[in-house]
Design a protein around this motif. Structure first.
Motif, PDB file in Angstrom:
ATOM      1  N   VAL A  71       0.833  -1.190   0.000  1.00 55.07           N
ATOM      2  CA  VAL A  71       0.000   0.000   0.000  1.00 55.07           C
ATOM      3  C   VAL A  71       0.872   1.245   0.000  1.00 55.07           C
ATOM      4  O   VAL A  71       1.790   1.384   0.798  1.00 55.07           O
ATOM      5  N   ALA A  72       0.624   2.141  -0.962  1.00 53.99           N
ATOM      6  CA  ALA A  72       1.378   3.384  -1.078  1.00 53.99           C
ATOM      7  C   ALA A  72       0.458   4.562  -0.787  1.00 53.99           C
ATOM      8  O   ALA A  72      -0.746   4.495  -0.986  1.00 53.99           O
ATOM      9  N   GLN A  73       1.036   5.647  -0.298  1.00 55.29           N
ATOM     10  CA  GLN A  73       0.236   6.826   0.011  1.00 55.29           C
ATOM     11  C   GLN A  73      -0.014   7.658  -1.240  1.00 55.29           C
ATOM     12  O   GLN A  73      -1.043   8.298  -1.357  1.00 55.29           O
ATOM     13  N   GLY A  74       0.959   7.708  -2.155  1.00 47.09           N
ATOM     14  CA  GLY A  74       0.767   8.444  -3.391  1.00 47.09           C
ATOM     15  C   GLY A  74      -0.042   7.632  -4.375  1.00 47.09           C
ATOM     16  O   GLY A  74      -0.114   6.410  -4.285  1.00 47.09           O
ATOM     17  N   GLY A  75      -0.643   8.285  -5.355  1.00 52.75           N
ATOM     18  CA  GLY A  75      -1.427   7.590  -6.351  1.00 52.75           C
ATOM     19  C   GLY A  75      -2.019   8.581  -7.323  1.00 52.75           C
ATOM     20  O   GLY A  75      -1.397   9.584  -7.675  1.00 52.75           O
ATOM     21  N   PHE A  76      -3.236   8.316  -7.764  1.00 50.18           N
ATOM     22  CA  PHE A  76      -3.964   9.187  -8.673  1.00 50.18           C
ATOM     23  C   PHE A  76      -5.246   9.653  -7.999  1.00 50.18           C
ATOM     24  O   PHE A  76      -5.916   8.870  -7.317  1.00 50.18           O
ATOM     25  N   GLU A  77      -5.599  10.913  -8.220  1.00 54.81           N
ATOM     26  CA  GLU A  77      -6.831  11.461  -7.659  1.00 54.81           C
ATOM     27  C   GLU A  77      -7.797  11.794  -8.790  1.00 54.81           C
ATOM     28  O   GLU A  77      -7.431  12.478  -9.750  1.00 54.81           O
ATOM     29  N   ASP A  78      -9.026  11.325  -8.666  1.00 61.59           N
ATOM     30  CA  ASP A  78     -10.070  11.647  -9.630  1.00 61.59           C
ATOM     31  C   ASP A  78     -10.517  13.085  -9.394  1.00 61.59           C
ATOM     32  O   ASP A  78     -11.192  13.387  -8.410  1.00 61.59           O
ATOM     33  N   ILE A  79     -10.132  13.986 -10.292  1.00 64.50           N
ATOM     34  CA  ILE A  79     -10.454  15.417 -10.129  1.00 64.50           C
ATOM     35  C   ILE A  79     -11.418  15.888 -11.210  1.00 64.50           C
ATOM     36  O   ILE A  79     -11.508  17.082 -11.501  1.00 64.50           O
ATOM     37  N   THR A  80     -12.163  14.958 -11.798  1.00 61.21           N
ATOM     38  CA  THR A  80     -13.036  15.274 -12.922  1.00 61.21           C
ATOM     39  C   THR A  80     -13.952  16.451 -12.621  1.00 61.21           C
ATOM     40  O   THR A  80     -14.031  17.419 -13.392  1.00 61.21           O
ATOM     41  N   GLY A  81     -14.669  16.373 -11.500  1.00 64.32           N
ATOM     42  CA  GLY A  81     -15.596  17.438 -11.153  1.00 64.32           C
ATOM     43  C   GLY A  81     -14.897  18.731 -10.788  1.00 64.32           C
ATOM     44  O   GLY A  81     -15.340  19.822 -11.159  1.00 64.32           O
ATOM     45  N   ALA A  82     -13.778  18.638 -10.096  1.00 60.64           N
ATOM     46  CA  ALA A  82     -13.074  19.829  -9.625  1.00 60.64           C
ATOM     47  C   ALA A  82     -12.525  20.675 -10.756  1.00 60.64           C
ATOM     48  O   ALA A  82     -12.349  21.889 -10.600  1.00 60.64           O
ATOM     49  N   ASP A  95     -21.886   4.464 -21.776  1.00 63.40           N
ATOM     50  CA  ASP A  95     -23.128   4.006 -21.143  1.00 63.40           C
ATOM     51  C   ASP A  95     -23.577   4.952 -20.034  1.00 63.40           C
ATOM     52  O   ASP A  95     -24.077   4.523 -18.979  1.00 63.40           O
ATOM     53  N   GLY A  96     -23.393   6.253 -20.260  1.00 60.53           N
ATOM     54  CA  GLY A  96     -23.878   7.244 -19.308  1.00 60.53           C
ATOM     55  C   GLY A  96     -23.014   7.437 -18.086  1.00 60.53           C
ATOM     56  O   GLY A  96     -23.348   8.240 -17.211  1.00 60.53           O
ATOM     57  N   LEU A  97     -21.919   6.723 -17.983  1.00 62.22           N
ATOM     58  CA  LEU A  97     -21.027   6.854 -16.835  1.00 62.22           C
ATOM     59  C   LEU A  97     -20.018   7.965 -17.077  1.00 62.22           C
ATOM     60  O   LEU A  97     -19.575   8.191 -18.205  1.00 62.22           O
ATOM     61  N   ALA A  98     -19.670   8.667 -16.014  1.00 60.46           N
ATOM     62  CA  ALA A  98     -18.738   9.780 -16.145  1.00 60.46           C
ATOM     63  C   ALA A  98     -17.363   9.283 -16.541  1.00 60.46           C
ATOM     64  O   ALA A  98     -16.867   8.286 -16.015  1.00 60.46           O
ATOM     65  N   SER A  99     -16.741   9.981 -17.489  1.00 60.64           N
ATOM     66  CA  SER A  99     -15.330   9.748 -17.772  1.00 60.64           C
ATOM     67  C   SER A  99     -14.514  10.382 -16.658  1.00 60.64           C
ATOM     68  O   SER A  99     -15.062  11.065 -15.790  1.00 60.64           O
ATOM     69  N   ALA A 100     -13.208  10.160 -16.660  1.00 56.77           N
ATOM     70  CA  ALA A 100     -12.435  10.583 -15.496  1.00 56.77           C
ATOM     71  C   ALA A 100     -11.074  11.142 -15.883  1.00 56.77           C
ATOM     72  O   ALA A 100     -10.370  10.559 -16.711  1.00 56.77           O
ATOM     73  N   LEU A 101     -10.734  12.277 -15.251  1.00 59.50           N
ATOM     74  CA  LEU A 101      -9.375  12.802 -15.298  1.00 59.50           C
ATOM     75  C   LEU A 101      -8.703  12.470 -13.972  1.00 59.50           C
ATOM     76  O   LEU A 101      -9.166  12.885 -12.904  1.00 59.50           O
ATOM     77  N   PHE A 102      -7.614  11.714 -14.050  1.00 61.26           N
ATOM     78  CA  PHE A 102      -6.866  11.329 -12.859  1.00 61.26           C
ATOM     79  C   PHE A 102      -5.586  12.154 -12.781  1.00 61.26           C
ATOM     80  O   PHE A 102      -4.729  12.051 -13.666  1.00 61.26           O
ATOM     81  N   ARG A 103      -5.466  12.973 -11.730  1.00 62.58           N
ATOM     82  CA  ARG A 103      -4.238  13.722 -11.521  1.00 62.58           C
ATOM     83  C   ARG A 103      -3.201  12.824 -10.863  1.00 62.58           C
ATOM     84  O   ARG A 103      -3.467  12.149  -9.870  1.00 62.58           O
TER      85      ARG A 103
END
Length: 640
Positions: free
Chosen positions: A19-30, A463-471
């Motif tokens: 388990v790592a603390q860093g990763g990707f954050e879903d910031i699509t809405g932001a 299929d109506g699901l949100a796409s995602a931008l991962f920072r």
């Protein structure tokens, strides 16, 4: 198989995860993207564009929304802009600045086809004409697109076999079911050409085909850029119809041509001429993915087209993926040759459909002969988890100097992120936050949207699901890893018969750096990347910048092989964004240290004696006394 094969088992071994603390954050809405919902003209797409369209240095997003049922939609353009908090946001531009195609879109690619300094768009449509959008930013000072499809026709008003780059015909059949496309300068004249992959169903069982036709398949199209805004269909003369049998036949009892899903251009045999890889999806006994080798030019400089390499390669090459979908190419093991990953949509529960993705290791570094070795048997646990897969994206997400891999999949499976450690791969999508469990994912695109040196990821869901931008926030655990981002500018008006396009599509960079920080440049510390437009799944474009991880290195040497044939060397500093302009390259600076010294003379002599193309200063394909005289003149003049 030598050093190359000895590394395969280690390279593909799946290491344990922690388990790592860093990763990707879903910031699509932001960042203002939560309202985007993907739709497409066929279930195979869509892809999209994640590249700098307005020349401000930040990648933008051109996304597909055709055929949304309520209400009907058009494609959307989101420009990357400064946010109020000092970050970045995406602002939707009304009518996509003119690129609001409302046809049955499947994908899009971006490149500067007219060499004017801005990226243009090409949209593939399914059961409808494709669209070429010319960017008017340079000529007007404001980002905008105009439909240039009609003006791309070399014989307007003439009833022939082509309507510009909108549609082509074969034996009276309109080739209008396009899924994929890619740009490349196949004849090295400085103008990028366009390859379009078409689709027409698949084989299901003996005598049973999906679709209203006798046999599945449809010819692909290669359009040659004439340099005046028009394009000519040269597919059959160039030898790249997208599929043919071992004897050159175009039809069998099971198919006519094939159903292409993804294409990519790269110089796979390292001869300076761009080659072509096409993934196909008939699924019948005669079908294969096709690899075409560029034949280069004859003694008179005439371009010779392509030759089929698929059947000359051993064993199951091209036949391992019955429903091949996406493709991406990278030097995964840092041995100097390019490798390929192909996703497969085969149903893993069907006994005749293994549902495994394919990983092909190049053999040039080992044997000095062109070829690929299927690595699936070396580590089935590496390939097998990704089933019903679509997009594939190589990128060094943690900046450690090794290419990682992102794979998108269909419901009910999740997406996968394979992190390359140099000694193996960790599958860490869940841990790093990009698993997208139980989504209908399609396209995968990458770019450093906030220019912090860490490459981000955009995933297209349908299929109506949100796409995602991962920072990308892997700096939290890899802050000691550096980066270097290179933007190449070619010289379409350079000397010699061969030239580069302005956006340097097809240029190859070898970057040498002490990524492990031990003070010695080891044999696996050379990274190789190529400037491409078109890869992943359907028609897709990631950033045209070349983004390298430097690991623990403080500097790097970049060796650029331009499509013109020019080779140049450059010293690159850690954590830098560098633009390299071919027109102002000092070719006398052989060691790339920014100075002209006796070491450059020594280096030139070594290249000349070895018959190395870097000593071909006049780019005529020969090493003569004139190269020495030109080198000496440039040296004496300080390259001025």
């Amino acid at each position: 198989m030598g050093q190359h094969s000895a590394s395969i088992g280690l390279l593909l071994a799946v290491a344990s995860t922690a388990v790592a603390q860093g990763g990707f954050e879903d910031i699509t809405g932001a960042v203002g993207l939560s309202g985007y919902r993907a739709s497409m003209g066929d279930d195979h797409g869509p892809g999209g564009v994640f590249a700098d369209l307005d020349n401000d240095g930040y990648p933008d997003l051109y996304l597909l929304r055709a055929l949304v049922l309520a209400p009907p939609g058009t494609n959307q353009l989101f420009l990357n802009r400064p946010g109020s908090d000092g970050g970045r946001v995406f602002v939707e531009i009304p009518e996509a600045a003119g690129a609001d195609n409302s046809g049955p879109a499947t994908g899009a690619i971006a490149a500067d086809y007219d060499n004017d300094g801005d990226l243009d768009l090409y949209v593939t449509n399914f059961d409808g004409p494709n669209v070429l959008y010319r960017n008017t930013l340079i000529e007007t000072g404001t980002l905008g697109f105009v439909d240039a499809t009609d003006e791309s026709d070399p014989t307007p008003g003439v009833a022939d076999d082509q309507h510009g780059v909108g549609t082509a015909f074969h034996d009276g059949v309109e080739l209008d079911n396009s899924l994929t496309a890619a740009w490349a300068d196949v004849d090295r004249d400085g103008w990028i050409d366009l390859y379009v992959g078409n689709h027409n169903g698949y084989y299901k069982a003996p005598g049973v085909f999906e679709g209203p036709f006798d046999v599945p398949g449809r010819r692909d199209v290669l359009y040659r850029n004439n340099g005046d805004g028009t394009f000519t269909d040269i597919t059959m003369d160039a030898g790249v119809p997208g599929w043919e049998g071992p004897a050159g036949e175009q039809q069998t009892a099971f198919q006519r041509f094939s159903s292409s899903n993804a294409v990519i251009f790269a110089d796979l045999d390292e001869d300076g001429w761009i080659d072509l890889w096409v993934t196909n999806k008939i699924g019948g006994p005669d079908d294969r993915d096709m690899l075409y080798r560029n034949r280069g030019a004859d003694a008179g400089g005439q371009w010779l087209g392509f030759e089929t390499a698929t059947y000359a390669l051993p064993g199951t090459f091209g036949a391992a993926s019955p429903f091949a979908m996406g493709i991406d190419i990278a030097d995964v093991d840092n041995d100097g040759d390019l490798d390929a990953y192909i996703t497969d949509w085969s149903d893993p529960v069907e006994p005749t459909s293994p549902g495994l993705n394919d990983f092909w290791l190049g053999t040039m570094a080992d044997s000095a002969s062109f070829g690929f070795e299927l690595a699936i048997d070396a580590a089935p646990s590496y390939v097998a988890p990704a089933k019903l897969s679509w997009g594939a994206q190589f990128q060094d997400f943690d900046n450690d100097g090794w290419q990682d891999l992102h794979v998108t999949t269909s419901f009910p499976f999740r997406d996968y992120l394979y992190m390359n450690t140099g000694a193996g791969f960790d599958e860490r999508a869940i841990e790093l936050g990009v698993d997208r469990d139980r989504r209908e994912a399609r396209g995968s695109m990458s770019a450093d949207f906030d220019r912090d040196g860490w490459v981000d990821l955009f995933v297209v869901n349908i299929d109506g699901l949100a796409s995602a931008l991962f920072r990308n926030e892997l700096a939290a655990t890899s802050s000691d890893h550096g980066f270097a981002t290179l933007r190449l500018v070619g010289d379409p008006e350079g000397p010699g018969v061969r030239r580069s396009s302005l956006d340097a599509i097809g240029a190859t960079v070898e970057l040498v750096a002490d990524i492990d920080g031990d003070g010695v440049i080891g044999p696996r510390e050379t990274q190789t990347k190529i400037v491409t437009s078109g890869s992943s799944n359907a028609a897709s474009t990631s950033s045209l910048d070349l983004e390298f991880g430097l690991g623990l290195a403080s500097t790097a040497q970049a060796f650029v092989r331009w499509p013109s044939g020019l080779e140049s060397a450059h010293t690159i500093q850690r954590d830098s964004f560098v633009t390299i302009d071919e027109a102002v390259v000092c070719v006398a600076d052989m060691d790339g240290d920014g100075r002209l010294t006796r070491f450059d003379f020594l280096a030139f002599g070594g290249h000349f004696d070895a018959g190395d193309g870097r000593a071909d200063i006049d780019r005529d394909g020969r090493l003569t006394v004139f190269d020495f005289l030109l080198f000496q003149n440039l040296f004496d003049a300080g390259c001025g």
